[in-house]
Motif scaffolding. Sequence first.
Motif, PDB file in Angstrom:
ATOM      1  N   GLU A  57     -43.033  47.038  -7.923  1.00  0.00           N
ATOM      2  CA  GLU A  57     -43.391  48.323  -7.306  1.00  0.00           C
ATOM      3  C   GLU A  57     -42.228  48.881  -6.489  1.00  0.00           C
ATOM      4  N   ARG A  61     -33.351  54.119   2.080  1.00  0.00           N
ATOM      5  CA  ARG A  61     -33.211  55.473   1.540  1.00  0.00           C
ATOM      6  C   ARG A  61     -31.917  56.120   2.024  1.00  0.00           C
ATOM      7  N   GLN A 104     -36.406  53.894  -7.955  1.00  0.00           N
ATOM      8  CA  GLN A 104     -36.150  54.871  -9.008  1.00  0.00           C
ATOM      9  C   GLN A 104     -36.606  56.272  -8.596  1.00  0.00           C
ATOM     10  N   SER A 105     -37.671  56.329  -7.805  1.00  0.00           N
ATOM     11  CA  SER A 105     -38.248  57.623  -7.436  1.00  0.00           C
ATOM     12  C   SER A 105     -37.452  58.361  -6.372  1.00  0.00           C
ATOM     13  N   ILE A 106     -36.593  57.654  -5.628  1.00  0.00           N
ATOM     14  CA  ILE A 106     -35.892  58.297  -4.510  1.00  0.00           C
ATOM     15  C   ILE A 106     -34.432  58.594  -4.818  1.00  0.00           C
ATOM     16  N   GLN A 152     -39.748  50.587  -8.780  1.00  0.00           N
ATOM     17  CA  GLN A 152     -40.196  51.932  -9.142  1.00  0.00           C
ATOM     18  C   GLN A 152     -40.033  52.904  -7.972  1.00  0.00           C
ATOM     19  N   TRP A 153     -40.265  52.426  -6.756  1.00  0.00           N
ATOM     20  CA  TRP A 153     -40.013  53.280  -5.585  1.00  0.00           C
ATOM     21  C   TRP A 153     -38.543  53.670  -5.519  1.00  0.00           C
ATOM     22  N   ARG A 191     -31.302  59.942  -7.731  1.00  0.00           N
ATOM     23  CA  ARG A 191     -30.936  60.565  -9.008  1.00  0.00           C
ATOM     24  C   ARG A 191     -30.033  59.666  -9.828  1.00  0.00           C
TER      25      ARG A 191
END
Length: 376
Positions: free
Chosen positions: A228, A153, A234-236, A231-232, A238
Motif C-alpha cells: 500500500e 513527500r 506512486q500517487s504522489i 502505491q501511495w 510524477r
Amino acid sequence: MHTLKRQSVPAGIVNLADHEQLAQQRLDDNAWAYFGGGAGDEITLQANRTAWDAWRLQPRVLQRVAGGHTRVALLGRTLAHPIMLAPVAFQRLAHVDGEVATAYAAAALGAGMVLSTQASTPLETVADAFLADPGRGALWFQLYLQHDRGFTRALVQRAEAAGYEALVLTVDAPVSGIRDRERRAGFQLPPGIRAVNLDGLAPRPARPLQGGQSALFHDLLHDAPTWEDVQWLQSITRLPVLLKGVLHPEDARQAAAIGVAGLVVSNHGGRTLDTAITTAQALPAVVQAVEGRLPVLVDGGIRRGTDVFKALALGASAVLVGRPAIHGLTNAGAAGVAHVLRLLRDELEATMALMGCATLADVAAVSLPMPPLGIR
C-alpha cells in the motif's frame, strides 16, 4: 561549484580486485567494516561473487561484430552502456569529495547513477554535478520511506525539482541486517558526516510496550513499508518508481501488477539477510515472472565485464555496481570511479566480441549453460 581533489589512479591497478585490495589498505577499520562488510557470517556477501563465476560462457566464432555497440534503452532514454552505479550511503567516509566525485565520474563515463537517501552530500549538489555533463546517463534517487509521510513527500519533491529522473524504492530492509563486522569495529560516523538529506526529520515516536512484547514486532515494524505504501508513493510523484531488493518471483509479479516502472534484483549486497539467495540465482526467475512488462536490473557481486554479460544474457536490462565504485573513490577520487567504470565497459565490449555479439540484443539471445547443481 565543488572543486575536486585532483588525483590519478595508482600504478599497477588493472582490474576491480586490485582496486579493492588497495582500498582496504587505505580505509581505516571503521570505514572498511561499513563498506566491506555484510550480514551475519557474510555467506551471501561471498556467494554473490562466486555465483556469477558459476555461469559459464559458450562462445560463437566467426560472427560479424564490427560496428557493434553497447547502447541500451531504459525508461524512455537511450544510455551509452548498461552499467550504473548503485546507491551507497556516506561516501565521504571513503573520500573527501564523496558523492560529488562519484557524480562527475559517472556522468563523464556515460554511466547512470542512483544516489542514496543516506548520501553525505545534498541531493541538489550531486544533481548539479551530474546533470551538467551532456553525455551523462540516467540520474535516479534511491528512497527509504520515512516514518513521517510529510517528510517523505517533501524529499520526493526535492528530488523532482533537482532533476532526478526516477525513484528507486528500497524494499528489502525493513530492519538493518545483523552486521557482526560493524559491531566488532564499533562502527560510527565520524564528525561532519551524516545523512544530510534527512536533516529536519523528527525522531520516530516510540510505541509503549506491554510486558513481553518485542521492540521490533510491536514498535519498529509498524513503520515498515507495505505494498500500500508503494502505491501511495506512486500517487504522489510524477517520476517512475522502481523497487530495489526483489528476489522472489511472486513479489515481481505483484510489482508488475501495480504498475511499477522496474525492478532491481538485489540482496542489499549481502548486508541484510545472510544466506539469502544470490542475485545471479534469483535473476532468471524474476525476469520470467514479469514476462517483459518492465525492465529488470541486477546488482550484487559484479566485478568483471563477463559478469555484466552474464547478467544481460540472463535477462537483465542493466547492472548496478556499488562497492567497486567506493574502492575507486577511495583510491583516486573521481578518477578512480571513472577507472572502475572504464574497466567494466572495456571488459564488457571484449566479452561481447569474443562471444560473437555485436549488440545487447545479441547478448540477450545468448543461452548460458546451467551451472552444475550445488554451485549456483
